[in-house]
Design a protein around this motif. Structure first.
Motif, PDB file in Angstrom:
ATOM      1  N   ASN A  93       6.932   0.053 -15.181  1.00 31.83           N
ATOM      2  CA  ASN A  93       8.203  -0.293 -14.541  1.00 31.83           C
ATOM      3  C   ASN A  93       8.780   0.913 -13.801  1.00 31.83           C
ATOM      4  O   ASN A  93       9.332   0.782 -12.702  1.00 31.83           O
ATOM      5  N   ALA A  94       8.649   2.103 -14.420  1.00 35.15           N
ATOM      6  CA  ALA A  94       9.135   3.322 -13.775  1.00 35.15           C
ATOM      7  C   ALA A  94       8.344   3.620 -12.502  1.00 35.15           C
ATOM      8  O   ALA A  94       8.912   4.039 -11.484  1.00 35.15           O
ATOM      9  N   LEU A  95       7.032   3.397 -12.541  1.00 40.64           N
ATOM     10  CA  LEU A  95       6.211   3.610 -11.346  1.00 40.64           C
ATOM     11  C   LEU A  95       6.623   2.654 -10.232  1.00 40.64           C
ATOM     12  O   LEU A  95       6.617   3.020  -9.051  1.00 40.64           O
ATOM     13  N   SER A  96       6.988   1.438 -10.598  1.00 42.17           N
ATOM     14  CA  SER A  96       7.455   0.480  -9.595  1.00 42.17           C
ATOM     15  C   SER A  96       8.838   0.839  -9.060  1.00 42.17           C
ATOM     16  O   SER A  96       9.234   0.351  -8.006  1.00 42.17           O
ATOM     17  N   SER A  97       9.553   1.699  -9.798  1.00 44.69           N
ATOM     18  CA  SER A  97      10.918   2.079  -9.404  1.00 44.69           C
ATOM     19  C   SER A  97      10.986   3.434  -8.718  1.00 44.69           C
ATOM     20  O   SER A  97      12.075   3.965  -8.517  1.00 44.69           O
ATOM     21  N   GLY A  98       9.827   4.021  -8.408  1.00 43.53           N
ATOM     22  CA  GLY A  98       9.855   5.248  -7.627  1.00 43.53           C
ATOM     23  C   GLY A  98       9.182   6.452  -8.236  1.00 43.53           C
ATOM     24  O   GLY A  98       9.031   7.478  -7.564  1.00 43.53           O
ATOM     25  N   ALA A  99       8.771   6.391  -9.520  1.00 41.94           N
ATOM     26  CA  ALA A  99       8.000   7.507 -10.079  1.00 41.94           C
ATOM     27  C   ALA A  99       6.665   7.606  -9.348  1.00 41.94           C
ATOM     28  O   ALA A  99       6.047   6.592  -9.019  1.00 41.94           O
ATOM     29  N   MET A 100       6.225   8.837  -9.091  1.00 39.79           N
ATOM     30  CA  MET A 100       4.994   9.031  -8.327  1.00 39.79           C
ATOM     31  C   MET A 100       3.759   8.779  -9.178  1.00 39.79           C
ATOM     32  O   MET A 100       2.762   8.227  -8.700  1.00 39.79           O
ATOM     33  N   ASP A 101       3.802   9.168 -10.454  1.00 39.09           N
ATOM     34  CA  ASP A 101       2.620   9.068 -11.304  1.00 39.09           C
ATOM     35  C   ASP A 101       3.074   9.221 -12.745  1.00 39.09           C
ATOM     36  O   ASP A 101       4.265   9.303 -13.040  1.00 39.09           O
ATOM     37  N   PHE A 102       2.101   9.284 -13.666  1.00 36.98           N
ATOM     38  CA  PHE A 102       2.428   9.527 -15.072  1.00 36.98           C
ATOM     39  C   PHE A 102       1.307  10.326 -15.705  1.00 36.98           C
ATOM     40  O   PHE A 102       0.176  10.352 -15.205  1.00 36.98           O
ATOM     41  N   VAL A 169      -7.444   2.231  -5.404  1.00 37.40           N
ATOM     42  CA  VAL A 169      -6.117   2.829  -5.338  1.00 37.40           C
ATOM     43  C   VAL A 169      -5.935   3.802  -6.499  1.00 37.40           C
ATOM     44  O   VAL A 169      -6.550   3.660  -7.554  1.00 37.40           O
ATOM     45  N   SER A 170      -5.065   4.771  -6.294  1.00 35.83           N
ATOM     46  CA  SER A 170      -4.796   5.758  -7.344  1.00 35.83           C
ATOM     47  C   SER A 170      -3.292   6.020  -7.403  1.00 35.83           C
ATOM     48  O   SER A 170      -2.515   5.113  -7.674  1.00 35.83           O
ATOM     49  N   THR A 171      -2.871   7.244  -7.111  1.00 42.76           N
ATOM     50  CA  THR A 171      -1.463   7.610  -7.224  1.00 42.76           C
ATOM     51  C   THR A 171      -0.592   6.722  -6.343  1.00 42.76           C
ATOM     52  O   THR A 171      -0.845   6.562  -5.162  1.00 42.76           O
ATOM     53  N   GLY A 172       0.449   6.159  -6.936  1.00 43.05           N
ATOM     54  CA  GLY A 172       1.303   5.224  -6.215  1.00 43.05           C
ATOM     55  C   GLY A 172       0.793   3.803  -6.256  1.00 43.05           C
ATOM     56  O   GLY A 172       1.399   2.890  -5.672  1.00 43.05           O
ATOM     57  N   GLY A 173      -0.312   3.575  -6.968  1.00 45.15           N
ATOM     58  CA  GLY A 173      -0.962   2.277  -6.976  1.00 45.15           C
ATOM     59  C   GLY A 173      -0.159   1.136  -7.575  1.00 45.15           C
ATOM     60  O   GLY A 173      -0.111   0.045  -6.988  1.00 45.15           O
ATOM     61  N   PRO A 174       0.462   1.313  -8.749  1.00 38.01           N
ATOM     62  CA  PRO A 174       1.203   0.182  -9.320  1.00 38.01           C
ATOM     63  C   PRO A 174       2.267  -0.370  -8.386  1.00 38.01           C
ATOM     64  O   PRO A 174       2.411  -1.590  -8.247  1.00 38.01           O
ATOM     65  N   LYS A 175       2.973   0.500  -7.701  1.00 39.05           N
ATOM     66  CA  LYS A 175       3.998   0.027  -6.759  1.00 39.05           C
ATOM     67  C   LYS A 175       3.350  -0.648  -5.558  1.00 39.05           C
ATOM     68  O   LYS A 175       3.819  -1.697  -5.083  1.00 39.05           O
ATOM     69  N   ALA A 176       2.257  -0.067  -5.048  1.00 37.49           N
ATOM     70  CA  ALA A 176       1.571  -0.658  -3.899  1.00 37.49           C
ATOM     71  C   ALA A 176       0.983  -2.023  -4.256  1.00 37.49           C
ATOM     72  O   ALA A 176       1.102  -2.987  -3.494  1.00 37.49           O
ATOM     73  N   LEU A 177       0.353  -2.112  -5.423  1.00 37.02           N
ATOM     74  CA  LEU A 177      -0.241  -3.383  -5.834  1.00 37.02           C
ATOM     75  C   LEU A 177       0.828  -4.437  -6.084  1.00 37.02           C
ATOM     76  O   LEU A 177       0.617  -5.628  -5.815  1.00 37.02           O
ATOM     77  N   ALA A 178       1.988  -4.012  -6.599  1.00 34.18           N
ATOM     78  CA  ALA A 178       3.079  -4.966  -6.832  1.00 34.18           C
ATOM     79  C   ALA A 178       3.629  -5.523  -5.533  1.00 34.18           C
ATOM     80  O   ALA A 178       4.218  -6.614  -5.514  1.00 34.18           O
TER      81      ALA A 178
END
Length: 352
Positions: A93-102, A169-178
């Motif tokens: 959820n944080a990645l979808s809200s603007g976090a770059m990675d984890f 896909v890698s960094t930024g992927g969860p937001k891009a895929l969403a």
């Protein structure tokens, strides 16, 4: 010098993260215990990167993330997470809200091995922060060409017959895929297979999240699973995902614990290269945001094996313009598109 701000309520983990970060040259660290202190530090001094704990007692990580992105949108934030299912979901959820990675905290019986992994992950994150800074100044000089891939002649149009959609896909992927996957409609005519660079647990949570958002069925890919049109498979974390063609012509998944490729398992190249051995009538390969060059060799092999149309995400919409740039540098892209244009283009290619 890369200036890192660590935000974690645990004194032990502030110490662990600080030591892991300062083990790399050119890194300076400040560590604070909560979100209020983090906002004060951001206001008072230069910060290039924030490492932010997911769970804190006063304000949790996602809440602090929202405050940081509202006040300092250009500063990359990396979540520091445990590896439970609950942690994974909150982190996604944080990645979808603007976090770059984890990155994952070292825990349990493999704590010492976890420290080694943590140092490696922080090195990757620091390199990524430097890469983002470099790209903003000199966009064409950040990724060198992989030496063994060569580009076949470009196609003028997508193949007339397409059996598979492949996504790396890698960094930024969860937001891009969403943004991309929920815009593919029910009845999509081919299987969709994705490699997202992630550890175990997180890929399952990602599949569940995308499944809730999408008209298509999205699952973490089991082994020996037959591919079906309109189903989206995500490679499981910690495993390479390969595709094989059965004697009856059906396509099926295989898991592999072979060594990492480009320091990644799952690897985009492993998936793409396995598909290239399947003798398909045609494919579409999409390479989205991510650091490094994973996927470029695989696209080259797909294009040599059978008609393949490659879409790369453009630099302006990437969290990190690395993997797509590696494809572009090899002249393997057929289209270079903003993220928001990729789903409509796919729907047009597949006539849905």
């Amino acid at each position: 010098m890369v200036h890192i701000l660590i935000v974690d309520d645990s004194a032990l983990y502030r110490k662990i993260l600080s030591e892991a970060a300062t083990a790399h040259p050119g890194v300076e660290v400040t560590a604070v215990a909560n979100g209020d202190l983090a906002m004060a530090k951001l206001a008072a001094s230069k910060v290039d990167l924030v490492l932010l704990d997911v769970f804190m007692p006063d304000r949790n990580g996602p809440e602090v993330l929202s405050r940081i992105k509202a006040a300092y949108p250009a500063i990359p934030v990396v979540m520091v997470s445990g590896a439970t299912g609950r942690d994974a979901q909150i982190t996604l959820n944080a990645l979808s809200s603007g976090a770059m990675d984890f990155i994952a905290k070292p825990t349990g019986t493999s704590f010492e091995a976890g420290i080694v992994t943590l140092r490696s992950e922080i090195r990757r994150i620091v390199d990524m922060a430097r890469l983002r800074s470099t790209i903003s100044i000199k966009p064409d000089a950040t990724i060198s060409k992989p030496p063994s891939a060569t580009a076949p002649p470009k196609r003028l149009t997508p193949p007339p017959f397409i059996d598979l959609l492949l996504i790396g896909v890698s960094t930024g992927g969860p937001k891009a895929l969403a943004e991309l996957i929920p815009r593919l409609p029910a009845g999509f005519p081919v299987p969709v297979v994705i490699v997202q660079h992630m550890p175990p647990v997180f890929t399952l949570s990602l599949a569940e999240q995308l499944n809730r958002l999408s008209p298509l069925s999205v699952i973490e890919a089991p082994a020996r699973h037959k591919l079906k049109a309109g189903e989206v498979l995500i490679a499981p974390g910690g495993m390479h995902l390969e595709i094989v063609k059965n004697p009856d012509g059906s396509l099926e998944t295989r898991h592999s614990e072979a060594p990492p490729v480009h320091s990644c398992r799952p690897s985009v190249d492993v998936l793409f290269e396995s598909a290239a051995r399947c003798g398909l009538r045609g494919s579409v390969a999409v390479v989205l945001t991510g650091m490094g060059s994973d996927g470029a060799q695989g696209v080259a092999k797909l294009k040599v094996a059978f008609p393949t149309w490659c879409i790369a995400q453009n630099s302006e919409t990437c969290a990190v313009y690395g993997m797509p740039q590696a494809v572009v540098n090899l002249n393997l892209d057929d289209e270079l598109l903003p993220l928001g244009d990729i789903a409509p283009r796919l729907n047009k290619i597949f006539r849905v």
